[in-house]
Design an enzyme around this catalytic site. Sequence first.
Site, PDB file in Angstrom:
ATOM      1  N   GLN A   1      -4.912 -21.131  19.766  1.00 33.10           N
ATOM      2  CA  GLN A   1      -5.781 -20.224  19.017  1.00 33.10           C
ATOM      3  C   GLN A   1      -6.008 -18.911  19.753  1.00 33.10           C
ATOM      4  OE1 GLN A   1      -9.499 -22.110  18.016  1.00 33.10           O
ATOM      5  NE2 GLN A   1      -8.521 -23.957  17.218  1.00 33.10           N
ATOM      6  N   CYS A   2      -5.795 -18.906  21.045  1.00 28.29           N
ATOM      7  CA  CYS A   2      -6.074 -17.712  21.848  1.00 28.29           C
ATOM      8  C   CYS A   2      -5.054 -16.619  21.545  1.00 28.29           C
ATOM      9  CB  CYS A   2      -6.042 -18.044  23.333  1.00 28.29           C
ATOM     10  SG  CYS A   2      -7.245 -19.291  23.833  1.00 28.29           S
TER      11      CYS A   2
ATOM     12  N   THR B   1       0.811  -1.217   0.000  1.00 30.75           N
ATOM     13  CA  THR B   1       0.000   0.000   0.000  1.00 30.75           C
ATOM     14  C   THR B   1       0.842   1.263   0.000  1.00 30.75           C
ATOM     15  OG1 THR B   1      -1.835  -1.107   1.122  1.00 30.75           O
ATOM     16  CG2 THR B   1      -1.750   1.286   1.303  1.00 30.75           C
TER      17      THR B   1
ATOM     18  N   ASP C   1       1.231  -6.620  -4.387  1.00 30.87           N
ATOM     19  CA  ASP C   1       0.321  -6.502  -3.259  1.00 30.87           C
ATOM     20  C   ASP C   1       0.722  -7.614  -2.298  1.00 30.87           C
ATOM     21  OD1 ASP C   1      -1.978  -7.005  -1.544  1.00 30.87           O
ATOM     22  OD2 ASP C   1      -3.155  -5.789  -2.936  1.00 30.87           O
ATOM     23  N   SER C   2       0.920  -7.299  -1.033  1.00 30.21           N
ATOM     24  CA  SER C   2       1.456  -8.321  -0.131  1.00 30.21           C
ATOM     25  C   SER C   2       0.477  -9.462   0.105  1.00 30.21           C
ATOM     26  CB  SER C   2       1.879  -7.704   1.206  1.00 30.21           C
ATOM     27  OG  SER C   2       0.765  -7.403   2.022  1.00 30.21           O
TER      28      SER C   2
ATOM     29  N   ASP D   1      -0.825  -6.493   4.720  1.00 28.43           N
ATOM     30  CA  ASP D   1      -1.601  -7.729   4.877  1.00 28.43           C
ATOM     31  C   ASP D   1      -0.745  -8.877   5.399  1.00 28.43           C
ATOM     32  OD1 ASP D   1      -4.028  -6.676   4.197  1.00 28.43           O
ATOM     33  OD2 ASP D   1      -4.015  -7.386   2.125  1.00 28.43           O
TER      34      ASP D   1
END
Length: 328
Positions: free
Chosen positions: A264-265, A13, A58-59, A93
């Site tokens: 996942q936390c 960006t 674009d990443s 991203d």
Amino acid sequence: MSRNILVLYTGGTIGMQQSAEGLVPASGFAERLREQQAQQPQLTLPHWQFRELLPPIDSANMRQENWLAMVEAIRTGVEQDGCDGVLVLHGTDTLAYSAAALSFLLLGLPVPVVLTGAMLPAGAPDSDAWGNLFGAMQALHAGVEPGVQLYFAGKLMHGARVSKLGTASLDAFGVLTRQRQGARAAAVPPALDYRRARQPVSLAVLPLYPGIQAAQLSALLASGVQGIVVECYGSGTGPADDADLLEALAAAHRRGIVLAAISQCPQGHVEFGIYAAGSQLAASGLISGGGMTREAALGKLFALLGAGLSQSEVEHWFALDLCGERAD
């Protein structure tokens, strides 16, 4: 203090321009940087040389091959051009993924590497582009320790601990508090030195969820994947009453697939022995990633497997702290 830095532009960006389909990566950023620097003579910045990886991307399109191209460009800048610092301009991203991957791919590099980007393109109203870019330059000039850092919104953050936390704010990146465990490696082993050649490897990320089926896992494991980041519940649990799923994991481990477990936390860490469900996952061949982020676990697996290490070697080094990803 870095006096002569390489500015490595990958796209993103920060340098995008508007097209009929929306923002797209654009070349020619070096001239825009020179013009902007000339308008701010009060800034104390290091001398810089510019290199652009073509085509700028674009990443969202970032791949392992792009990471390897960055490493090669950084090595050239340091070893042949005499740069004593590196600034990588990158899309947001996958900025945290690249910061983590480079943290492990550049182990032993004697100079600092700082990544930055922008939530709004340079030249857009209220853009954060020049503030992030010149802030990163000033940080390098003031002195940054060797290793990989990410500079964003006035903060310098550890490359293997940072994550993108949002899209609506210019202050989009942060390091969440996670319990970090793991003995520090005594030194960077030759097999993981930044000069060691790497090859792309097949990796996957698998979040556990209620209803996951052994057949789904088996299909992924049969795809040729060499390593999987398994995102467990809480402190490292999963559906331990599913004998077929546990056997699929164990069979994959016997075939040489590396199974790395993270939580996942957002502020969690894996400690298998707390619950029997966690112990059963560990018995199936999973190794604990402690409090590592998804980005760090994926980047570390790539660096280890990409160096051609065996399953046992990968598991050994994955369990040790190599650059501050597992321990303070």
